[in-house]
Design a protein around this motif. Structure first.
Motif, PDB file in Angstrom:
ATOM      1  N   VAL A  88      -7.090   6.485   1.443  1.00  0.00           N
ATOM      2  CA  VAL A  88      -6.525   5.251   0.893  1.00  0.00           C
ATOM      3  C   VAL A  88      -7.437   4.102   1.285  1.00  0.00           C
ATOM      4  CG1 VAL A  88      -4.498   3.759   0.791  1.00  0.00           C
ATOM      5  CG2 VAL A  88      -4.227   6.234   1.060  1.00  0.00           C
ATOM      6  N   ARG A  89      -7.884   3.355   0.276  1.00  0.00           N
ATOM      7  CA  ARG A  89      -8.858   2.295   0.508  1.00  0.00           C
ATOM      8  C   ARG A  89      -8.281   0.927   0.156  1.00  0.00           C
ATOM      9  NH1 ARG A  89     -13.807   4.689   1.252  1.00  0.00           N
ATOM     10  NH2 ARG A  89     -13.951   6.879   0.626  1.00  0.00           N
ATOM     11  N   ALA A  90      -8.950  -0.102   0.647  1.00  0.00           N
ATOM     12  CA  ALA A  90      -8.524  -1.476   0.385  1.00  0.00           C
ATOM     13  C   ALA A  90      -8.696  -1.797  -1.094  1.00  0.00           C
ATOM     14  CB  ALA A  90      -9.341  -2.450   1.234  1.00  0.00           C
ATOM     15  N   PRO A  91      -7.659  -2.321  -1.766  1.00  0.00           N
ATOM     16  CA  PRO A  91      -7.776  -2.606  -3.203  1.00  0.00           C
ATOM     17  C   PRO A  91      -8.688  -3.789  -3.501  1.00  0.00           C
ATOM     18  CG  PRO A  91      -5.655  -3.353  -2.375  1.00  0.00           C
ATOM     19  CD  PRO A  91      -6.303  -2.613  -1.256  1.00  0.00           C
ATOM     20  N   THR A  92      -8.741  -4.766  -2.621  1.00  0.00           N
ATOM     21  CA  THR A  92      -9.596  -5.939  -2.784  1.00  0.00           C
ATOM     22  C   THR A  92     -10.033  -6.403  -1.398  1.00  0.00           C
ATOM     23  OG1 THR A  92      -7.704  -7.459  -2.689  1.00  0.00           O
ATOM     24  CG2 THR A  92      -8.356  -6.680  -4.868  1.00  0.00           C
ATOM     25  N   ILE A 122      -5.199  10.860   4.682  1.00  0.00           N
ATOM     26  CA  ILE A 122      -4.137  11.861   4.620  1.00  0.00           C
ATOM     27  C   ILE A 122      -4.782  13.246   4.699  1.00  0.00           C
ATOM     28  CG2 ILE A 122      -2.266  12.782   3.172  1.00  0.00           C
ATOM     29  CD1 ILE A 122      -1.953  10.009   1.982  1.00  0.00           C
ATOM     30  N   GLU A 123      -4.056  14.215   5.239  1.00  0.00           N
ATOM     31  CA  GLU A 123      -4.561  15.578   5.368  1.00  0.00           C
ATOM     32  C   GLU A 123      -5.088  16.081   4.013  1.00  0.00           C
ATOM     33  OE1 GLU A 123      -6.059  18.692   6.506  1.00  0.00           O
ATOM     34  OE2 GLU A 123      -4.910  17.726   8.114  1.00  0.00           O
ATOM     35  N   GLN A 124      -6.360  16.553   3.981  1.00  0.00           N
ATOM     36  CA  GLN A 124      -7.025  16.917   2.735  1.00  0.00           C
ATOM     37  C   GLN A 124      -6.986  18.414   2.425  1.00  0.00           C
ATOM     38  OE1 GLN A 124     -11.052  15.518   3.093  1.00  0.00           O
ATOM     39  NE2 GLN A 124     -10.508  13.380   2.646  1.00  0.00           N
ATOM     40  N   ARG A 125      -6.687  19.240   3.396  1.00  0.00           N
ATOM     41  CA  ARG A 125      -6.859  20.679   3.200  1.00  0.00           C
ATOM     42  C   ARG A 125      -6.075  21.244   2.021  1.00  0.00           C
ATOM     43  NH1 ARG A 125      -5.956  23.004   9.143  1.00  0.00           N
ATOM     44  NH2 ARG A 125      -4.525  21.213   9.162  1.00  0.00           N
ATOM     45  N   PRO A 126      -4.799  20.915   1.818  1.00  0.00           N
ATOM     46  CA  PRO A 126      -4.105  21.482   0.647  1.00  0.00           C
ATOM     47  C   PRO A 126      -4.769  21.103  -0.679  1.00  0.00           C
ATOM     48  CG  PRO A 126      -2.550  20.510   2.203  1.00  0.00           C
ATOM     49  CD  PRO A 126      -3.909  20.091   2.647  1.00  0.00           C
ATOM     50  N   TYR A 127      -5.263  19.894  -0.770  1.00  0.00           N
ATOM     51  CA  TYR A 127      -5.883  19.448  -2.013  1.00  0.00           C
ATOM     52  C   TYR A 127      -7.282  20.046  -2.175  1.00  0.00           C
ATOM     53  CZ  TYR A 127      -2.008  16.223  -1.706  1.00  0.00           C
ATOM     54  OH  TYR A 127      -0.748  15.688  -1.592  1.00  0.00           O
ATOM     55  N   ILE A 168       0.854  -1.191   0.000  1.00  0.00           N
ATOM     56  CA  ILE A 168       0.000   0.000   0.000  1.00  0.00           C
ATOM     57  C   ILE A 168       0.890   1.241   0.000  1.00  0.00           C
ATOM     58  CG2 ILE A 168      -1.836   1.233   1.166  1.00  0.00           C
ATOM     59  CD1 ILE A 168      -2.647  -1.467  -0.014  1.00  0.00           C
ATOM     60  N   VAL A 169       0.921   1.918  -1.144  1.00  0.00           N
ATOM     61  CA  VAL A 169       1.711   3.144  -1.313  1.00  0.00           C
ATOM     62  C   VAL A 169       0.749   4.269  -1.672  1.00  0.00           C
ATOM     63  CG1 VAL A 169       3.568   4.267  -2.579  1.00  0.00           C
ATOM     64  CG2 VAL A 169       3.702   1.820  -2.087  1.00  0.00           C
ATOM     65  N   PRO A 170       0.739   5.378  -0.950  1.00  0.00           N
ATOM     66  CA  PRO A 170      -0.190   6.475  -1.279  1.00  0.00           C
ATOM     67  C   PRO A 170       0.156   7.122  -2.613  1.00  0.00           C
ATOM     68  CG  PRO A 170       1.386   7.175   0.381  1.00  0.00           C
ATOM     69  CD  PRO A 170       1.618   5.703   0.190  1.00  0.00           C
TER      70      PRO A 170
END
Length: 431
Positions: free
Chosen positions: A278-282, A95-100, A67-69
């Motif tokens: 970040v979510r589970a891929p499967t 992850i911190e969302q404010r900048p995005y 798991i890589v962001p």
């Protein structure tokens, strides 16, 4: 295996030499018994190793996702728990969302401004189209007033030129006959002078008529001052329309370039914002979780923040020596014993023999390639199928076991291999 065979052979020798005294005890018989035991032990060991091989490095393998962001930022929440079953799409960490979010808001405002500018261009285009239409109407009015008169003047001039040319051709012919008559001595000078004067006069008239025709054509082409002004007005209106239309119709896939560029940047910013969760891929689970809020997440594949085990049936793999691979075929039966379940054996079957091992790989590098070192035995991995009794054991990933394969050659010895394998399983109670 060695202990069982030696013990069995020892009991047999004790019965023959000591108990029933069927064989006398001499130096020759003792040496023969020892040598015979060594030979029997060697033959059984070789036969079992070749015809019914066993591997003690069988393991359960499962695919693991690193798991890589996708975006950089500080981890603010880790709601996942280790070894807890997860579904595809469940949140692993945030992850911190404010900048995005700030970037998304900025691009939304920019896109609104670009759309407003595009709407203004549409209005300007409509206005220039109306001006061009009006200029064309004014030009048609001007042409209806002056163009008809100029065309009539041009037609009259063309008719006059045609008539003078016909008269000039006749006068030229008469002058030629008079000249021939003078040269032959039968003509008069008066007739020669008259025809020459008439021809020269018609030439002057033709020159004047052609000049009048050219003037009429130029006037028809340029028109009057009011007609020329109407034409200039139409040219200016069309130029203004072309300029606005060029800006309006400069599109990529049906969109204005500025609007499309800003929309693309906004889509990228929204995607980055989504990647802060970040979510589970499967379906699967996280075996170990040491991630905590405050850790800086960076999109570098060499440093994953979490390992995720995919919810798939683990693969049972064991490696065997290369000397026995030629006799192993898919579908052959075997048995497996695991350290976690001593005294029990489980049926397995060969799925396939893998066709490549690490020792046979050539990697491109800046070093000269060398031969495989002797310390690399190059054992061949074999993948096994197992039944539900093994699947129900819930063996941990990486669980070790011993696996024996029963080939079709010297099948009677498979019983001995089964006995040895079960003894090895019982030893797991002690070791």
């Amino acid at each position: 295996m060695v202990e069982m065979i030696v013990g069995t052979y020892g009991v047999l020798c004790w019965l023959l030499f000591k108990k029933f005294k069927l064989i006398p005890i001499t130096t020759y018989t003792i040496c023969t018994a020892i040598l015979g035991g060594v030979v029997i032990l060697g033959l059984l060991f070789i036969s079992l190793s070749v015809f019914h091989p066993v591997s003690h490095d069988g393991r359960m393998y499962a695919p693991v996702v690193q798991i890589v962001p996708q975006v950089r930022g500080m981890v603010i929440e880790v709601p996942v728990e280790a070894n807890k079953p997860l579904k595809k799409g469940d949140v692993l960490f945030r992850i911190e969302q404010r900048p995005y979010q700030i970037e998304v808001d900025r691009l939304r405002a920019s896109l609104a401004a670009k759309n407003s500018k595009f709407a203004q261009l549409a209005e300007q285009l409509a206005a220039t189209e109306a001006a061009s239409k009006q200029a064309r109407a004014d030009l048609l009015v001007s042409e209806s007033t002056f163009d008809r008169q100029l065309r009539e003047s041009q037609e009259r001039a063309k008719s006059q030129v045609k008539q003078i040319k016909e008269r000039l051709e006749l006068a030229t012919a008469q002058f030629g006959r008079a000249k021939e008559a003078i040269n032959s001595g039968v003509g008069t000078n008066q007739e020669y002078d008259r025809t020459q004067t008439q021809m020269q006069s018609l030439q002057q008239e033709l020159s004047q008529a052609e000049s009048v025709e050219r003037d009429a054509a130029e006037k028809l082409k340029s028109g009057s001052s009011s007609l020329e002004a109407a034409r200039q007005a139409l040219a200016g209106a069309e130029a203004a329309e072309r300029k606005v239309r060029a800006e309006f119709t400069a599109q990529v896939d049906g969109q204005n370039p500025d609007v499309r560029e800003t929309a693309a940047l906004l889509d990228k910013a929204r995607w980055d914002l989504d990647q802060t969760v970040v979510r589970a891929p499967t379906d699967g689970y996280v075996p170990q979780n040491v991630l905590r809020p405050g850790i800086m997440a960076v999109p570098i594949p060499l440093k994953p923040l979490m390992m995720y085990v995919v919810d798939e049936r683990p693969t049972l793999v064991a490696t065997f020596h290369q000397k026995v691979i030629s006799d192993i075929k898919p579908g052959m039966h075997g048995e497996a014993v695991f350290k976690q379940y001593p005294g029990r054996s489980f049926k397995v079957s060969v799925r396939r023999v893998l066709t490549a091992v690490r020792e046979g790989e050539l990697d491109a590098s800046g070093q000269i390639l060398t031969a495989t070192p002797e310390s690399a035995p190059g054992h061949i991995p074999i993948v096994f199928d197992y039944e539900e009794d093994v699947a129900g054991l819930n063996l941990p990933i990486g669980a070790q076991g011993s696996i024996a394969i029963y080939t079709d050659r010297v099948h009677a010895l498979s019983i001995l291999r089964k006995i040895v394998l079960r003894i090895h399983s019982w030893e797991n109670y002690l070791f």
